[in-house]
Scaffold this active site. Sequence first.
Site, PDB file in Angstrom:
ATOM      1  N   HIS B  30       0.813  -1.212   0.000  1.00 35.53           N
ATOM      2  CA  HIS B  30       0.000   0.000   0.000  1.00 35.53           C
ATOM      3  C   HIS B  30       0.852   1.269   0.000  1.00 35.53           C
ATOM      4  CE1 HIS B  30      -3.898  -2.078   0.892  1.00 35.53           C
ATOM      5  NE2 HIS B  30      -3.069  -3.013   1.303  1.00 35.53           N
ATOM      6  N   SER B 119      -7.017  -5.328  10.633  1.00 41.22           N
ATOM      7  CA  SER B 119      -8.480  -5.358  10.635  1.00 41.22           C
ATOM      8  C   SER B 119      -8.883  -3.984  11.143  1.00 41.22           C
ATOM      9  CB  SER B 119      -8.993  -6.466  11.546  1.00 41.22           C
ATOM     10  OG  SER B 119     -10.403  -6.502  11.495  1.00 41.22           O
ATOM     11  N   LEU B 120      -9.597  -3.249  10.321  1.00 43.13           N
ATOM     12  CA  LEU B 120      -9.728  -1.808  10.554  1.00 43.13           C
ATOM     13  C   LEU B 120     -10.605  -1.466  11.756  1.00 43.13           C
ATOM     14  CD1 LEU B 120      -9.897  -0.644   6.845  1.00 43.13           C
ATOM     15  CD2 LEU B 120      -8.037  -0.257   8.481  1.00 43.13           C
ATOM     16  N   ASP B 149      -9.606   7.264   7.041  1.00 46.10           N
ATOM     17  CA  ASP B 149     -10.977   7.785   7.005  1.00 46.10           C
ATOM     18  C   ASP B 149     -11.993   6.717   6.602  1.00 46.10           C
ATOM     19  OD1 ASP B 149      -9.828   7.870   4.470  1.00 46.10           O
ATOM     20  OD2 ASP B 149     -10.658   9.816   3.933  1.00 46.10           O
ATOM     21  N   LEU B 181     -10.074   8.583  -0.148  1.00 43.78           N
ATOM     22  CA  LEU B 181     -10.227   7.427  -1.042  1.00 43.78           C
ATOM     23  C   LEU B 181     -10.110   6.120  -0.258  1.00 43.78           C
ATOM     24  CD1 LEU B 181      -8.153   8.559  -4.162  1.00 43.78           C
ATOM     25  CD2 LEU B 181     -10.655   8.410  -3.954  1.00 43.78           C
ATOM     26  N   LYS B 240      -4.152  10.793  -0.890  1.00 38.25           N
ATOM     27  CA  LYS B 240      -3.613   9.454  -1.102  1.00 38.25           C
ATOM     28  C   LYS B 240      -2.602   9.553  -2.249  1.00 38.25           C
ATOM     29  CE  LYS B 240      -5.606   4.783  -1.076  1.00 38.25           C
ATOM     30  NZ  LYS B 240      -6.862   4.108  -0.697  1.00 38.25           N
ATOM     31  N   ARG B 309     -19.644 -18.320  38.121  1.00 42.65           N
ATOM     32  CA  ARG B 309     -19.461 -16.891  37.825  1.00 42.65           C
ATOM     33  C   ARG B 309     -19.175 -16.104  39.102  1.00 42.65           C
ATOM     34  NH1 ARG B 309     -25.164 -13.901  37.433  1.00 42.65           N
ATOM     35  NH2 ARG B 309     -26.469 -15.456  38.442  1.00 42.65           N
ATOM     36  N   GLU B 357     -18.634  -4.169  23.575  1.00 46.50           N
ATOM     37  CA  GLU B 357     -17.708  -5.291  23.747  1.00 46.50           C
ATOM     38  C   GLU B 357     -16.460  -5.156  22.900  1.00 46.50           C
ATOM     39  OE1 GLU B 357     -20.970  -5.544  23.043  1.00 46.50           O
ATOM     40  OE2 GLU B 357     -21.797  -6.323  24.927  1.00 46.50           O
ATOM     41  N   ASP B 414     -34.221 -16.613  30.006  1.00 48.79           N
ATOM     42  CA  ASP B 414     -33.897 -15.462  29.158  1.00 48.79           C
ATOM     43  C   ASP B 414     -33.906 -15.798  27.670  1.00 48.79           C
ATOM     44  OD1 ASP B 414     -33.733 -13.156  30.675  1.00 48.79           O
ATOM     45  OD2 ASP B 414     -31.691 -13.551  31.327  1.00 48.79           O
TER      46      ASP B 414
END
Lengths: 610, 610
Positions: B30, B119-120, B149, B181, B240, B309, B357, B414
């Site tokens: 890139h 991983s963005l 962006d 871009l 870019k 728990r 999360e 639940d």
Amino acid sequence: MDDRIQLWNDLATQIGVDSIRCTTEAGSGHPTSSLSCAHLLSVLYASHLRFDVEDPKSPANDRFVMSKGHAAPALYATLKAIGAISDDELLSLRRFGSPIQGHPAPVPELPWVDVATGSLGQGLAVGLGMALAMRLDGTGGRTFVLLGDSEVAEGSVWEAMEAAAFHEVDDLVAILDMNRLGQRGPTMHGWNGDLFAGRARAYGWHTIEVDGHDVAAVDAAYSEAIAADGPTMIVARTEKGHGVSFVADHEGWHGKAMSPEQAAQAIEELGGIRSLTITPASPPDVKPLTLGELQATPSPTYTEAIPTRKAFGEALAWLAGHRPDLVVLDGEVGNSTHTEDFQAVAPERFVEMYIAEQALIGAQTGLQALGKTAFAATFGAFLTRAYDQVRMGAISRADLRLCGSHAGVSIGEDGPSQMALEDLAMFRALHGSTVLYPADGTATVQLVATMCDLPGISYLRTTREATPVLYGADEDFPIGGSKTLRSGDAATIVAAGVTVRESLAAADALAADGIAVRVIDAYSVKPIDAATLRRALEQTGVIVVVEDHRVEGGLGDAVLEALAETGPLTGRVVKVGVRDMPGSGTPDEMRAWAGIDAASIMARVRGSLA
Amino acid sequence: MDDRIQLWNDLATQIGVDSIRCTTEAGSGHPTSSLSCAHLLSVLYASHLRFDVEDPKSPANDRFVMSKGHAAPALYATLKAIGAISDDELLSLRRFGSPIQGHPAPVPELPWVDVATGSLGQGLAVGLGMALAMRLDGTGGRTFVLLGDSEVAEGSVWEAMEAAAFHEVDDLVAILDMNRLGQRGPTMHGWNGDLFAGRARAYGWHTIEVDGHDVAAVDAAYSEAIAADGPTMIVARTEKGHGVSFVADHEGWHGKAMSPEQAAQAIEELGGIRSLTITPASPPDVKPLTLGELQATPSPTYTEAIPTRKAFGEALAWLAGHRPDLVVLDGEVGNSTHTEDFQAVAPERFVEMYIAEQALIGAQTGLQALGKTAFAATFGAFLTRAYDQVRMGAISRADLRLCGSHAGVSIGEDGPSQMALEDLAMFRALHGSTVLYPADGTATVQLVATMCDLPGISYLRTTREATPVLYGADEDFPIGGSKTLRSGDAATIVAAGVTVRESLAAADALAADGIAVRVIDAYSVKPIDAATLRRALEQTGVIVVVEDHRVEGGLGDAVLEALAETGPLTGRVVKVGVRDMPGSGTPDEMRAWAGIDAASIMARVRGSLA
């Protein structure tokens, strides 16, 4: 007007009382979270939602999504008020076998619910998908989504806010039930409605702030939202437990049912049990738009190597000409997944969701709820981002057709962040899922066509590199089938996707040494062809399973499961897959490193014969 | 000032040139995404980041996270410029075996990188975690995160924005490289910096808009950001491919390396190859804060049934008094996961992340990168929301200690949205993971203590209901071990967590009928006690595996895998788990429905003996 105010208030009170009654009867549930949204539901169903209770799946209906799914009692109480369910059904809340579950789920007995909620922050993207479907069909329908103020901490909500504004959906209304109390205590922002409204405006939404228990104001807000251009958020200041002195705006009452004595007192404070029934306004007569004449083309066929991801895109483009219900979504990688091929021929049915995988799957869920045959694609690695959405899709009985490209270490130089290595495990573990992993272009095209009519979650795993043609255009690929590409009784190699090519090379080299090895293309990973695998184990005594995926949870485990389920175990099964953390390299180097190239497979087969 | 401007520009040009050189050498990568951020990196490393290149792990260092991981070449070029790596190493980009991978990963040879990206949308939460760690340690350090962006479409970014403002971290600077871009073409918002800045302000951030190639302006922006109260976003308008005529602001150049000829032209346009070396400012002398005297208490012991728990929470509260490095995060369900017990004794080391999360796991990753022993907890079902973050955690070589509560259908009323049914599959498939599922309070406490020193991803699965005490306080629970709780050779039942109790009841009832069945508590699902399982199969001929999880990918598959890996297969393995979509019901009803209660287990064992 006075009569309407009386009706809205009476109905809201009934929704509150019924929410208390059913949760106390169940001994658990969320009465206070229901009381905060009772007026919002009352005014919506009495005066704004156009909905045929007898025909809940009509495309003409407006839609409501209870994103804060724990307020299910209020939804069920509303369904009782519109005559959809009986009081007895309401009181079966949370009982074993009842469709009136702890959180809403669209079980067959409950057609008035379109999608499951209960994992927070997912409803708005679903509503967006519904709005997109309505726009495609030209129904003029409206979608209302009720959000809790705790759940807007989920980034998924803001993905949907962004996408709704970008796609300029007009008739999407988000209602924020700002009751200021979460599970443990106060939310981050309390009753700071200006803050929530300011954020929504920063995302390009129209906003209205309102007292969520003032029914006239709520009515006016709905009217304004419907009239406004673009999506609207109504920020409604509410009280958790509103109307009941000992719970209203009290901490410590999240997710707690009242005792029978407390419930009696609360119901008395609210003025007693009511049994109002209302009929929502009828939806307008609409004739869904039909597309112009479709450009039907013959299905793609291949005589030369092609990446399965490219065949996927070409299959979608072909199907676009045959299936007007087909809609395709992508996470801004359509030139990698090749959904761009579909976009090129059917741009109006392509939805660019940009890099927002949660909204991608949420919108897909909404589209399919309104009858669209929706495919969504991104890198397989990035579908991990939406695992909760896909999981909820399974609970929603949604038909989600997914494609994950760039499978395994075979992508090469980009490195592990871009490699799907856990996707087979992830999709295999979902209820009712179908997991497909074609080895060539022909198989891909056939399987994509089949996916169009598959119920539930179906997942197609595609490869970045070209793979050689293995099958003729008239070959069938039934779900649950396999292809035996080499025969032999010395051992069996089970492969899928890119490892089929490597396994064939290994088998051919072994054959040259006089070792006849069977090779099975297990293109259907789930359900898998258990009978063929059982026979292979019994006839060859050794199965070597080779996959470009981590050894846990994928093809190897699927093979072992099939063998365990079909009879006594015997022989050897050797699982070959990715066992360490990859880096960068050429595809060939990476496969050799992982031990899934032809040479490694040969060695593993020889070793297993020793 | 002129000298500084010259230096910044020269350095930026070098970063650009080197990004082109290494990607052209690699044949992929890139370069254009690197050129857009070259000036931002140049000014940051030359004049604002305080960093000891010789001691990259020093707690006194400021930190930089390249959230837009595909701009890795620019990061590597910067590392070359500060003398961390050589030019030869730079040019090994994307080569097999090189630490200079396609996207940044903190391999041992690259200690200047703290976490993996690619991983963005994940870097900002990591930066938040680092800022929280710095605040805990009182180092006064600063954290800079460079965002693309395109990636701000990810909701995870806004979860982190929200949490950073709420937690009032002071020295966190986000730099938005707004090059307009994306992969396929223009982003949603182009160069609308006001829009991005407005959103950031709506989240409570200070904002600065700047020309990202004007080094004096960038320098001023960093100074302002550092001086400002609270977190700051610098919205930098960039191009870019900046500085190279045939790629600058051109579409179609995402993720493409230049040919050697193109590269030569580009380098000429940029003024040729440079070999500047700079030394970042030294970090200030800091002595990390130490906590006051810890309140060391004895470990919890149990003589009565307790939910695992709850034992998890009590274990953390106990460990708080022994481990000053311990930090606990929760997703606003601390009264369900019982991290509230830790919060009660160590509130300054508890981080409430609300219902977000992805930010929960991202912040945890940042905290552990700076040496904290960080646990994160929420419902196991909702950890699916952060699967991508955990996956990237594995690539980050992060030590993520996770707890998922409310496992399986045993939660009862639940309903399925709250039931963890895929979590074992999800965690088992991750590289180097440890998956633990204790059956009683004692085992839980021991395993939580062990997790504090486990590398990699470790996952503890806990149960909502109380389970009876099975073990004495001095019992050891080694990773990879198991407990044989009943002996017998008629068959073996393998269970974990809540199904241990059910299996013991089944075995005792069978024993009363003269059928002696072995029962193994496989509390360590991965690694699993393969030797004990192999022996059980050989000695009893039948293994029935019972789990409160979907049949795919969990304990049953782990058992089959262990058997396949330890020798020839023989006998029968029966996998018993959840095979349909659950609804609501009591825990007992739900277990009976799933076929994992004592009566069903008895029937399955009897059936397998037939």
